[in-house]
Scaffold this motif. Structure first.
Motif, PDB file in Angstrom:
ATOM      1  N   ASN A 119       0.782  -1.232   0.000  1.00 24.78           N
ATOM      2  CA  ASN A 119       0.000   0.000   0.000  1.00 24.78           C
ATOM      3  C   ASN A 119       0.816   1.285   0.000  1.00 24.78           C
ATOM      4  OD1 ASN A 119      -2.646  -1.328   0.219  1.00 24.78           O
ATOM      5  ND2 ASN A 119      -1.940  -1.946   2.267  1.00 24.78           N
ATOM      6  N   ASN A 120       2.037   1.267   0.576  1.00 24.53           N
ATOM      7  CA  ASN A 120       2.765   2.510   0.770  1.00 24.53           C
ATOM      8  C   ASN A 120       3.530   2.935  -0.477  1.00 24.53           C
ATOM      9  OD1 ASN A 120       1.884   2.671   3.401  1.00 24.53           O
ATOM     10  ND2 ASN A 120       3.725   1.715   4.259  1.00 24.53           N
ATOM     11  N   VAL A 121       3.546   4.230  -0.708  1.00 18.75           N
ATOM     12  CA  VAL A 121       4.373   4.783  -1.762  1.00 18.75           C
ATOM     13  C   VAL A 121       5.830   4.730  -1.326  1.00 18.75           C
ATOM     14  CG1 VAL A 121       4.270   7.167  -0.918  1.00 18.75           C
ATOM     15  CG2 VAL A 121       4.547   6.734  -3.374  1.00 18.75           C
ATOM     16  N   ASN A 122       6.740   4.751  -2.284  1.00 13.99           N
ATOM     17  CA  ASN A 122       8.182   4.748  -2.016  1.00 13.99           C
ATOM     18  C   ASN A 122       8.649   3.465  -1.321  1.00 13.99           C
ATOM     19  OD1 ASN A 122      10.649   6.003  -2.433  1.00 13.99           O
ATOM     20  ND2 ASN A 122      10.662   6.957  -0.392  1.00 13.99           N
ATOM     21  N   GLY A 123       7.992   2.351  -1.671  1.00 17.17           N
ATOM     22  CA  GLY A 123       8.415   1.070  -1.111  1.00 17.17           C
ATOM     23  C   GLY A 123       9.355   0.351  -2.064  1.00 17.17           C
ATOM     24  N   ASN A 124      10.206  -0.507  -1.496  1.00 20.43           N
ATOM     25  CA  ASN A 124      11.133  -1.281  -2.310  1.00 20.43           C
ATOM     26  C   ASN A 124      10.374  -2.244  -3.219  1.00 20.43           C
ATOM     27  OD1 ASN A 124      13.592  -0.215  -1.391  1.00 20.43           O
ATOM     28  ND2 ASN A 124      13.540  -1.511   0.436  1.00 20.43           N
ATOM     29  N   VAL A 125      11.024  -2.600  -4.309  1.00 21.68           N
ATOM     30  CA  VAL A 125      10.459  -3.559  -5.255  1.00 21.68           C
ATOM     31  C   VAL A 125      11.234  -4.864  -5.123  1.00 21.68           C
ATOM     32  CG1 VAL A 125      10.026  -4.041  -7.697  1.00 21.68           C
ATOM     33  CG2 VAL A 125       9.712  -1.729  -6.800  1.00 21.68           C
ATOM     34  N   GLU A 126      10.532  -5.980  -5.147  1.00 21.50           N
ATOM     35  CA  GLU A 126      11.141  -7.281  -4.919  1.00 21.50           C
ATOM     36  C   GLU A 126      10.626  -8.294  -5.935  1.00 21.50           C
ATOM     37  OE1 GLU A 126       9.797  -8.357  -1.004  1.00 21.50           O
ATOM     38  OE2 GLU A 126       7.763  -8.845  -1.694  1.00 21.50           O
ATOM     39  N   THR A 127      11.203  -9.486  -5.907  1.00 24.48           N
ATOM     40  CA  THR A 127      10.650 -10.602  -6.658  1.00 24.48           C
ATOM     41  C   THR A 127       9.771 -11.420  -5.726  1.00 24.48           C
ATOM     42  OG1 THR A 127      12.639 -11.895  -6.180  1.00 24.48           O
ATOM     43  CG2 THR A 127      12.542 -10.764  -8.295  1.00 24.48           C
ATOM     44  N   GLY A 128       8.703 -11.976  -6.272  1.00 21.77           N
ATOM     45  CA  GLY A 128       7.786 -12.772  -5.469  1.00 21.77           C
ATOM     46  C   GLY A 128       7.124 -13.844  -6.292  1.00 21.77           C
ATOM     47  N   SER A 129       6.614 -14.864  -5.614  1.00 27.99           N
ATOM     48  CA  SER A 129       5.897 -15.941  -6.294  1.00 27.99           C
ATOM     49  C   SER A 129       4.595 -15.403  -6.879  1.00 27.99           C
ATOM     50  CB  SER A 129       5.603 -17.077  -5.310  1.00 27.99           C
ATOM     51  OG  SER A 129       6.801 -17.599  -4.784  1.00 27.99           O
ATOM     52  N   TRP A 130       4.245 -15.909  -8.029  1.00 27.18           N
ATOM     53  CA  TRP A 130       3.063 -15.400  -8.738  1.00 27.18           C
ATOM     54  C   TRP A 130       1.791 -15.825  -8.018  1.00 27.18           C
ATOM     55  CZ3 TRP A 130       1.152 -11.957 -11.680  1.00 27.18           C
ATOM     56  CH2 TRP A 130      -0.037 -12.161 -12.376  1.00 27.18           C
ATOM     57  N   ASN A 131       0.892 -14.847  -7.752  1.00 29.10           N
ATOM     58  CA  ASN A 131      -0.384 -15.162  -7.096  1.00 29.10           C
ATOM     59  C   ASN A 131      -1.533 -14.320  -7.625  1.00 29.10           C
ATOM     60  OD1 ASN A 131       0.156 -12.653  -6.046  1.00 29.10           O
ATOM     61  ND2 ASN A 131       0.573 -13.362  -3.956  1.00 29.10           N
ATOM     62  N   SER A 132      -1.347 -13.715  -8.770  1.00 29.97           N
ATOM     63  CA  SER A 132      -2.388 -12.942  -9.457  1.00 29.97           C
ATOM     64  C   SER A 132      -2.767 -11.643  -8.749  1.00 29.97           C
ATOM     65  CB  SER A 132      -3.652 -13.790  -9.661  1.00 29.97           C
ATOM     66  OG  SER A 132      -3.372 -14.923 -10.456  1.00 29.97           O
ATOM     67  N   GLU A 133      -1.974 -11.235  -7.754  1.00 31.42           N
ATOM     68  CA  GLU A 133      -2.256  -9.954  -7.112  1.00 31.42           C
ATOM     69  C   GLU A 133      -2.079  -8.806  -8.097  1.00 31.42           C
ATOM     70  OE1 GLU A 133      -0.887  -9.460  -2.770  1.00 31.42           O
ATOM     71  OE2 GLU A 133       0.615 -10.756  -3.687  1.00 31.42           O
ATOM     72  N   ALA A 134      -2.846  -7.749  -7.864  1.00 27.57           N
ATOM     73  CA  ALA A 134      -2.749  -6.588  -8.746  1.00 27.57           C
ATOM     74  C   ALA A 134      -1.365  -5.952  -8.689  1.00 27.57           C
ATOM     75  CB  ALA A 134      -3.829  -5.562  -8.386  1.00 27.57           C
ATOM     76  N   ARG A 135      -0.706  -6.027  -7.520  1.00 24.76           N
ATOM     77  CA  ARG A 135       0.618  -5.405  -7.408  1.00 24.76           C
ATOM     78  C   ARG A 135       1.688  -6.130  -8.228  1.00 24.76           C
ATOM     79  NH1 ARG A 135       3.751  -7.189  -1.970  1.00 24.76           N
ATOM     80  NH2 ARG A 135       2.789  -9.233  -1.638  1.00 24.76           N
ATOM     81  N   MET A 136       1.372  -7.341  -8.712  1.00 24.22           N
ATOM     82  CA  MET A 136       2.328  -8.068  -9.557  1.00 24.22           C
ATOM     83  C   MET A 136       2.069  -7.816 -11.039  1.00 24.22           C
ATOM     84  SD  MET A 136       3.042 -11.649  -7.603  1.00 24.22           S
ATOM     85  CE  MET A 136       4.659 -11.715  -8.376  1.00 24.22           C
ATOM     86  N   LYS A 137       1.090  -6.975 -11.336  1.00 29.48           N
ATOM     87  CA  LYS A 137       0.747  -6.658 -12.721  1.00 29.48           C
ATOM     88  C   LYS A 137       1.237  -5.239 -13.025  1.00 29.48           C
ATOM     89  CE  LYS A 137      -3.354  -9.602 -12.449  1.00 29.48           C
ATOM     90  NZ  LYS A 137      -4.831  -9.660 -12.539  1.00 29.48           N
ATOM     91  N   TRP A 138       1.909  -5.098 -14.149  1.00 29.26           N
ATOM     92  CA  TRP A 138       2.512  -3.821 -14.523  1.00 29.26           C
ATOM     93  C   TRP A 138       2.004  -3.381 -15.895  1.00 29.26           C
ATOM     94  CZ3 TRP A 138       5.924  -1.411 -11.117  1.00 29.26           C
ATOM     95  CH2 TRP A 138       6.314  -2.176 -10.028  1.00 29.26           C
ATOM     96  N   LYS A 139       1.527  -2.163 -15.939  1.00 29.46           N
ATOM     97  CA  LYS A 139       1.095  -1.596 -17.219  1.00 29.46           C
ATOM     98  C   LYS A 139       2.239  -0.812 -17.821  1.00 29.46           C
ATOM     99  CE  LYS A 139      -2.806   0.702 -19.431  1.00 29.46           C
ATOM    100  NZ  LYS A 139      -4.147   1.313 -19.233  1.00 29.46           N
ATOM    101  N   VAL A 140       2.431  -0.962 -19.114  1.00 30.71           N
ATOM    102  CA  VAL A 140       3.512  -0.291 -19.826  1.00 30.71           C
ATOM    103  C   VAL A 140       2.929   0.893 -20.588  1.00 30.71           C
ATOM    104  CG1 VAL A 140       5.396  -0.577 -21.465  1.00 30.71           C
ATOM    105  CG2 VAL A 140       4.690  -2.512 -20.043  1.00 30.71           C
ATOM    106  N   LEU A 141       3.387   2.085 -20.244  1.00 33.16           N
ATOM    107  CA  LEU A 141       2.902   3.309 -20.883  1.00 33.16           C
ATOM    108  C   LEU A 141       4.038   4.004 -21.622  1.00 33.16           C
ATOM    109  CD1 LEU A 141       0.735   4.793 -17.963  1.00 33.16           C
ATOM    110  CD2 LEU A 141      -0.041   3.407 -19.917  1.00 33.16           C
ATOM    111  N   ASP A 142       3.729   4.553 -22.769  1.00 25.33           N
ATOM    112  CA  ASP A 142       4.731   5.239 -23.575  1.00 25.33           C
ATOM    113  C   ASP A 142       5.180   6.523 -22.880  1.00 25.33           C
ATOM    114  OD1 ASP A 142       6.362   6.163 -25.564  1.00 25.33           O
ATOM    115  OD2 ASP A 142       4.749   6.663 -26.967  1.00 25.33           O
ATOM    116  N   ALA A 143       6.520   6.649 -22.694  1.00 22.94           N
ATOM    117  CA  ALA A 143       7.087   7.851 -22.073  1.00 22.94           C
ATOM    118  C   ALA A 143       7.791   8.737 -23.090  1.00 22.94           C
ATOM    119  CB  ALA A 143       8.058   7.456 -20.961  1.00 22.94           C
ATOM    120  N   GLY A 144       7.777   8.348 -24.371  1.00 28.49           N
ATOM    121  CA  GLY A 144       8.416   9.127 -25.412  1.00 28.49           C
ATOM    122  C   GLY A 144       9.880   8.801 -25.593  1.00 28.49           C
TER     123      GLY A 144
END
Length: 531
Positions: A405-430
């Motif tokens: 839930n917190n902003v500015n949290g570390n990013v880690e590897t984790g086992s897949w469980n279909s959580e929304a936090r394991m899904k990443w949307k790719v947006l064009d940054a130019g």
């Protein structure tokens, strides 16, 4: 135990590789033999130096100028030193070495690991220390060391003694072993030299070119930065070899990470031949830092061949070779190159510097008779505005924020469980960059505090638009995997501890993700799995 294991591995690596700081890419240059043979003289060598510079070849990497056999007399002097032939080299070797150095080139000599050279001149077996010291005093930068008149002295003894003698001079000298592929040289060559001949001498003609490169292919596993397989010199400019065969040889030698050594009258090269040897895109294949030798991946005897090799940026380079006299349209199936069936590849023709477009499944290639087409294949990933699980190689999970839930949290590897936090949307940054947005809170993948130092932790943060939130997705050398490169730092996204030797090479669930140097470890290779 980790420290002990690392120390053992370090000792092993030192024992199996010559590391004199040279040959990080295959050597390029000029050798006198295939054109001048035993008629070589100092004027020929001085002219070759001038021609290399005047034709701009030095700027492309052709830096070594090597005088082959017949520069020395048969007899040594009263002190036992080798002597230049006063008729053909009246000013001696040091003058030539100085001339080469004044032009920004490097100078090389020839000798043999025998009692005499192949032409019957003085050679170096039993005189290794004396000869190496003399050559170093002349400013020699390169030694081609042949295999004639060797008696019954074992190859490793002969070539090892010269290796040690060169090292003892204190001068850094490129060591080119020319043992004609005998004595299993490829298996031990890296311990002794910077390159080693894998074949007998090459001659004009398609049969000779294809025989040497196929024989060289057998030893591909032994080539790497610091030491290269050598299927002998280029025949371009000798004996009226047709331009198509020139392209075949130059293309396959480049793909195989073989030395690119010219041996001809450079001023007699046609414009088409100059276009071949000055093709910067093909030379770049040969000089690619990854240093993986391209391989023969398909062979239809006497009809056509397909060769392919990985490049450091994840591209593959392919040579489609037509061995028939008539032109043909030849099929290049992408599954032959281990691309995924759904892969889309941007293809560029290297000989004519043109983009052919984006293709899937395969490509029909038109190839003239006895010629080859060189292609660079770049995987294209269509990621914009799509959602993925980002999975490091070797870990059946994915990347996620460590805190849900917190902003500015570390990013880690984790086992897949279909959580929304394991899904990443790719947006064009130019400008070829993208944002990676986790789908639970809408936070952006960023670097801790926007820092750009190596080994900075990856975090999630609210949108700022800063360069630390922008990432470039580029193909990895491993098919279907990609590197994720930060715009602000230039470092790659690396799952936990891949930057430590022997420590968890496949990553594990719960390990933090950081940036690191691009060293092509498995944990720097990411699979984009649609979800």
């Amino acid at each position: 135990m980790r420290g002990s294991l690392f120390f053992v591995c370090l000792l092993f690596s030192l024992a199996v590789a010559l590391d004199n700081g040279l040959a990080r890419t295959p050597q390029m240059g000029f050798n006198s033999w295939n054109y001048y043979y035993c008629n070589v003289n100092e004027t020929h060598m001085a002219n070759a130096m001038d021609d290399i510079v005047n034709l701009g070849l030095d700027k492309l990497g052709y830096n070594y100028v090597v005088v082959d056999d017949c520069w020395a007399l048969r007899e040594r002097d009263a002190q036992g030193n080798m002597q230049s032939d006063p008729k053909s080299f009246p000013h001696g070797m040091k003058v030539l070495a100085d001339r080469a150095h004044s032009k920004g080139l490097k100078f090389g000599l020839y000798s043999s690991a025998g009692y005499t050279t192949c032409a019957g001149r003085a050679a170096s077996l039993g005189h290794e220390k004396q000869d190496a010291k003399l050559w170093a005093s002349w400013g020699v930068d390169y030694l081609k060391y042949d295999n004639c008149d060797r008696g019954d002295v074992p190859a490793k003894k002969r070539y090892g003694d010269m290796r040690d003698a060169l090292a003892a001079t204190g001068r850094t000298i490129f060591y080119s072993i020319c043992s004609w592929g005998t004595d299993g040289v490829a298996q031990w060559g890296a311990q002794y030299g910077n390159s080693w001949r894998t074949t007998d001498d090459i001659y004009n003609g398609q049969d000779a070119v294809t025989y040497n490169i196929v024989a060289n292919d057998v030893d591909a596993a032994y080539a790497a930065p610091g030491g290269w397989n050598d299927p002998d010199m280029l025949r371009i400019g000798n004996g009226g070899q047709p331009i198509g065969l020139d392209r075949i040889q130059f293309g396959l030698w480049s793909l195989a990470k073989a030395p690119l050594i010219l041996s001809c009258d450079l001023l007699k090269l046609s414009q088409k031949q100059l276009d071949v040897i000055r093709n910067t895109e093909v030379i770049a294949v040969n000089q690619d830092a990854l240093g993986i030798q391209g391989r023969l991946v398909y062979d239809s005897p006497n009809q056509y061949q397909i060769w392919a090799g990985k490049q450091s940026n994840g591209d593959q380079v392919v040579a489609v070779v037509n061995l028939q006299s008539a032109g043909a349209t030849l099929r290049l199936p992408f599954n032959l190159l281990k691309f995924a069936p759904s892969a889309q590849l941007k293809i560029r023709s290297l000989w004519d510097h043109s983009d052919l477009g984006i293709f899937s499944e395969g490509l029909d290639v038109k190839v003239a008779g006895r010629d080859c087409v060189m292609l660079r294949l770049t995987p294209v990933i269509d990621v914009s505005d799509k959602i993925f699980r980002l999975q490091p190689k070797g870990l059946p999970g994915g990347m996620r924020p460590s805190d849900q839930n917190n902003v500015n949290g570390n990013v880690e590897t984790g086992s897949w469980n279909s959580e929304a936090r394991m899904k990443w949307k790719v947006l064009d940054a130019g400008d070829g960059y993208v944002y990676l947005v986790e789908q639970k809170n809408g936070f952006y993948l960023d670097l801790q505090g926007g820092q750009t130092a190596v080994e900075t932790s990856a975090t999630t943060f609210t949108f700022t638009g800063h360069d630390s939130t922008k990432w470039k997705i580029v193909a990895s050398p491993e098919p279907n995997y990609y590197k994720i490169i930060n715009k602000a730092s230039g470092f790659v996204l690396d799952s936990y501890k891949c930057n430590e030797v022997g420590e968890n090479p496949g990553g594990f669930a719960g390990g933090f993700i950081k940036t690191w140097y691009d060293v092509n470890t498995p944990c720097q290779q990411w699979l984009f799995v649609p979800v």
